[in-house]
Design an enzyme around this catalytic site. Sequence first.
Site, short mmCIF file in Angstrom:
data_model
loop_
_atom_site.label_atom_id
_atom_site.label_comp_id
_atom_site.label_asym_id
_atom_site.label_seq_id
_atom_site.Cartn_x
_atom_site.Cartn_y
_atom_site.Cartn_z
N CYS A 6 0.80 -1.30 -0.44
CA CYS A 6 0.27 -0.05 0.14
C CYS A 6 0.56 1.28 0.13
CB CYS A 6 -1.06 0.46 1.13
SG CYS A 6 -2.38 1.15 0.99
N ASP A 123 -6.17 -1.96 11.09
CA ASP A 123 -5.08 -1.93 10.95
C ASP A 123 -4.87 -0.88 12.41
OD1 ASP A 123 -2.87 -0.60 10.47
OD2 ASP A 123 -3.23 0.83 9.15
#
Length: 224
Positions: A6, A123
């Site tokens: 990412c 996350d």
Amino acid sequence: MFVKICQITNEEDALLSVAMGADAVGFIFAPSPRQVSVRTVRDITPRLPTEVLTVGVFVNEAPERVIEIVQETGLQAAQLHGGTPEQTRAVRERVPTVIKAFAAGDPGVRRAHDHGAYAIHVDNHQPGSGKVFDWSLAEDVPGGSRLILAGGLTAANVGDAIRAVHPWGVDVGTGVESSPGRKDPRKVMAFVAAVRAAAPDLDPDADASVGADADGPYDWRDDG
């Protein structure tokens, strides 16, 4: 095992990630030092193999705007931080693959299936901070979910994370950087190798090990 690289900010790093074996690459559209423009992503996506999932990352963005950006850039998926189940489902009506993100410890993750997303992303409570959270908090994700684990992962700790959590996939950003917004080829290669070594028999095409819907949602690998 599904591997997403990412916080991609440029074509070179997108191609590098693909070459090193990433299954997906992510682009940040929310305010961030690694935020990218629609134009940048629109120029990158045609250069990537169709079997690599391209993901736009959005934070508290209106569904209409998410759909507009995904369509304009040629992305295949949207990762949504914030928002209601109704908003997630609205995006999924127009976007092939939707990943719903939750902060570790968010009690809402227990009702993650209400969002109807393809996968659930967990996350740190500060996404992109590069900080590891208590992996036991991922236990709140409902059975049957494709869990993507993120938050401070590196080549040095991703093996431990996989053995502790048994996720369907992992997501890394800052953990493979040479500087903010730039990927380090050696770190990317080491990260992917560490994932494959820790989960050599896990196929990213397979359903979640805890029993996903047999019909399954959209699988990007069936495209093309």
